[in-house]
Structure formats: structure tokens, C-alpha cells
Design a protein around this motif. Structure first.
Motif, PDB file in Angstrom:
ATOM      1  N   SER A   1       0.858  -1.228   0.215  1.00  0.00           N
ATOM      2  CA  SER A   1      -0.220  -0.130  -0.003  1.00  0.00           C
ATOM      3  C   SER A   1       0.960   1.102   0.110  1.00  0.00           C
ATOM      4  N   ASN A   2       1.719   1.178   0.916  1.00  0.00           N
ATOM      5  CA  ASN A   2       2.714   2.436   0.748  1.00  0.00           C
ATOM      6  C   ASN A   2       3.460   2.552  -0.400  1.00  0.00           C
TER       7      ASN A   2
ATOM      8  N   ARG B   1       2.564   1.766  -3.477  1.00  0.00           N
ATOM      9  CA  ARG B   1       1.377   2.184  -4.341  1.00  0.00           C
ATOM     10  C   ARG B   1       1.129   3.594  -4.194  1.00  0.00           C
ATOM     11  N   ARG B   2       1.249   4.109  -2.901  1.00  0.00           N
ATOM     12  CA  ARG B   2       1.034   5.880  -2.454  1.00  0.00           C
ATOM     13  C   ARG B   2       2.095   6.363  -2.991  1.00  0.00           C
ATOM     14  N   ASN B   3       3.338   5.965  -2.581  1.00  0.00           N
ATOM     15  CA  ASN B   3       4.691   6.517  -3.378  1.00  0.00           C
ATOM     16  C   ASN B   3       4.599   6.656  -5.041  1.00  0.00           C
TER      17      ASN B   3
ATOM     18  N   GLU C   1       2.051   9.369  -5.919  1.00  0.00           N
ATOM     19  CA  GLU C   1       2.564  10.610  -5.651  1.00  0.00           C
ATOM     20  C   GLU C   1       3.494  11.214  -6.628  1.00  0.00           C
TER      21      GLU C   1
END
Length: 118
Positions: free
Chosen positions: A21-22, A24-26, A29
Motif C-alpha cells: 500500500s505504501n 502504491r502511494r509513493n 505521488e
């Protein structure tokens, strides 16, 4: 013992899911930042090109109006030549082409600004 293994496996899966999840968030962004950079650079390039096109358009308009006045005068005196008429037509085509380019760049700039505000 079995419950402990199940508990550890559940925690491991939760950690892997959190890491994905982190990641994918990166990625999201990074893509947003790249899009903003692309919009900014395209906007700047379009504005610079518009300035050049605007200068060329104003020069073409002035040249066309001057030639048109000369040709109109020669027409009224029945002295207009085919070369003059052809030159006037080519100047009008050049002017119209620059006008279309100017309009297109203006619309592009307006669209980029709208997308940046969204």
C-alpha cells in the motif's frame, strides 16, 4: 502452537499488505509530481511559442493590410497584375495560418491552466 503460527502468518500478511500500500502511494505521488512538472513545462513552452507566433501574426497582418491597400488601388485603376493578386492571396493564407496557430496555442494554454486548477 498452531494458533501462534496462524497469528504470526496473519501479522506477516498484514505487514506485506501495508508495504504494498505504501509503495502504491509513493507511485501515485511520483506520478502526480511528474504530471505537474509536465504541465508546467508544456505551459511555459506554449507561452513562449505563443509570443513568437503573436509577433509573426502582427507582422503578417500589417504586411497584408499594406499589400491589400496597394492592390485595391491598382484594381480601381485597372492596373492590378496576376502576380500582385497571387502575392496578396499568399499573404492572406499566411496570416490565416498564423491566426489558427495562435488560437490553438491559446486554447492549449487555457486547457492546461484549467487542468492545473482541478
Amino acid at each position: 502452537m498452531k494458533q501462534q503460527r496462524l497469528f504470526i502468518a496473519t501479522i506477516a500478511l498484514a505487514l506485506v499488505a501495508t508495504a504494498c500500500s505504501n509503495s502504491r502511494r509513493n507511485e501515485i505521488e511520483q506520478r502526480r509530481a511528474a504530471l505537474k512538472h509536465k504541465q508546467d513545462s508544456t505551459l511555459l513552452a506554449s507561452q513562449q511559442e505563443l509570443a513568437h507566433v503573436d509577433s509573426a501574426l502582427e507582422a503578417a497582418k500589417a504586411e497584408y493590410e499594406q499589400k491589400k491597400a496597394t492592390v485595391e488601388e491598382h484594381k480601381s485603376q485597372l492596373k492590378a497584375t496576376a502576380e500582385e493578386l497571387t502575392e496578396l492571396t499568399l499573404l492572406r493564407m499566411k496570416r490565416d495560418s498564423l491566426q489558427v496557430q495562435w488560437n490553438t496555442l491559446g486554447a492549449k494554454i487555457k486547457y492546461i491552466r484549467k487542468k492545473q486548477n482541478d
